[in-house]
Design a protein around this motif. Sequence first.
Motif, short mmCIF file in Angstrom:
data_model
loop_
_atom_site.label_atom_id
_atom_site.label_comp_id
_atom_site.label_asym_id
_atom_site.label_seq_id
_atom_site.Cartn_x
_atom_site.Cartn_y
_atom_site.Cartn_z
N GLU A 83 0.76 -1.41 0.03
CA GLU A 83 -0.13 0.02 0.01
C GLU A 83 0.99 1.52 0.21
O GLU A 83 0.57 2.23 -0.73
N ALA A 84 2.00 1.13 0.65
CA ALA A 84 2.94 2.43 0.84
C ALA A 84 3.55 2.59 -0.71
O ALA A 84 3.72 3.68 -1.09
N ALA A 85 3.65 1.49 -1.22
CA ALA A 85 4.26 1.72 -2.76
C ALA A 85 3.47 2.28 -3.67
O ALA A 85 3.76 3.21 -4.59
N HIS A 86 2.07 1.89 -3.25
CA HIS A 86 1.01 2.60 -4.10
C HIS A 86 0.92 4.13 -3.80
O HIS A 86 0.80 5.08 -4.64
N CYS A 87 1.17 4.47 -2.58
CA CYS A 87 1.15 5.83 -2.24
C CYS A 87 2.60 6.52 -3.19
O CYS A 87 2.35 7.72 -3.56
N LEU A 88 3.59 6.00 -3.07
CA LEU A 88 4.65 6.42 -3.92
C LEU A 88 4.46 6.71 -5.42
O LEU A 88 4.89 7.73 -6.00
N ALA A 89 3.60 5.79 -5.96
CA ALA A 89 3.37 5.90 -7.32
C ALA A 89 2.27 6.93 -7.54
O ALA A 89 2.45 7.46 -8.83
N LEU A 144 -1.66 4.12 -12.86
CA LEU A 144 -1.52 4.62 -11.47
C LEU A 144 -1.25 6.19 -11.57
O LEU A 144 -1.01 6.68 -10.50
N CYS A 145 -0.84 6.39 -12.77
CA CYS A 145 -0.52 7.67 -12.92
C CYS A 145 -1.65 8.77 -12.29
O CYS A 145 -2.79 8.61 -12.53
N PRO A 146 -1.30 9.69 -11.51
CA PRO A 146 -2.33 10.60 -10.58
C PRO A 146 -2.82 11.77 -11.22
O PRO A 146 -3.96 12.38 -10.85
N ASP A 147 -2.30 11.92 -12.63
CA ASP A 147 -2.82 13.19 -13.29
C ASP A 147 -2.60 13.19 -14.81
O ASP A 147 -2.09 12.54 -15.24
N GLN A 148 -3.80 13.77 -15.37
CA GLN A 148 -3.97 13.58 -16.76
C GLN A 148 -2.48 14.03 -17.63
O GLN A 148 -2.33 13.71 -18.71
N LYS A 149 -2.09 15.39 -17.27
CA LYS A 149 -0.94 15.71 -17.83
C LYS A 149 0.01 14.77 -18.01
O LYS A 149 0.80 14.42 -19.15
N SER A 150 0.45 14.11 -16.80
CA SER A 150 1.33 13.15 -16.77
C SER A 150 1.01 11.90 -17.53
O SER A 150 2.10 11.26 -18.32
N MET A 151 -0.17 11.52 -17.33
CA MET A 151 -0.82 10.32 -18.39
C MET A 151 -0.53 10.67 -19.73
O MET A 151 0.04 9.82 -20.61
#
Length: 330
Positions: A141-147, A291-298
Amino acid sequence: MTELQQPRISVIVPVYNVEAYVERCLASLAAQTYPQTEFLVIDDCSADGSGQICDAWAARDGRFQVVHLPENLGLSNARNEGVRRASGAYISFVDSDDYVEPQLLEALYQALTEGRADISVCADHGLRLKAGPAQVFSPAEAAHCLARRSPFLWTAWGKLFPAELAKQLPFHRQALCCEDLLFFYQALKRVHRIAYVPAPLYHYVYREGSLINNGVTEKRCVVLSVLDRICTDAAAAFPETEACFRQIALDTAARLSMQAAESGVDGSAGDYLRRFRDDTRRHFSWSAWRLCPDQKSMAAELALCAGVPVFEALAALYRLIKPLRKNGME
């Protein structure tokens, strides 16, 4: 538990040419509400007045110990020297250009003990991460936080580690600006519970001259080989986290690409972009990309995977609309 029964916490502060910042940093440590502390200040052969400021603190506060290294060998070496000298049961790292709230150590220790955790982590002010509620995470779960870059990252600072664990994981001297990531990955493989404190008790200070903010350089690109190593290891030893670390690799390549496209990197942007394209293709998977958190990065990650011309077109479009978005917000 009385104050004398509480375990000692060793705080390690690497110092190098931060004359304008270190006084505030050390003053914030001196104000800690946790009673059993030692502050190991490792002066990495500073060429400015940083060392004298540290010595002045040691002269008036016995909790401070200053070590002056004979030559400048970098952040990892300074941290390792501090870990070697630490006498506490727990270790925390504070960068000398940052500062902390008085409750930092007390809150981290309380979260660790109440959550029966191996590592505790607090929110920070400065990185603009999306906060979350107080909770305890498993390593996966912590690794998901990092991603997802929420609610915390892999920085060594803003955390509390058992000294025994920290002493087993020396910082890699060749990893340069990604030594924290390698350290935290290795720690996650060895623990069971990570407690999160949502209060922003650590203040990260953005500095133009720091390595991480110096544009695209060969030193910064070392992070790509470190992530290659981590992803390969995770696939075999820590498979439930593999997609998370591949997302970090994708995000890193995309961010470096955006910086290379914007700055030109002395005419070598094309070489860098091809290198980042190859790295993106090596780590791309739909499970990692999602897992990318934002559309710009995706969008950046997909464009880079498609090829350099596609990414350059996207970057050019972004440069066109960026002023319009800024004016719209104003």
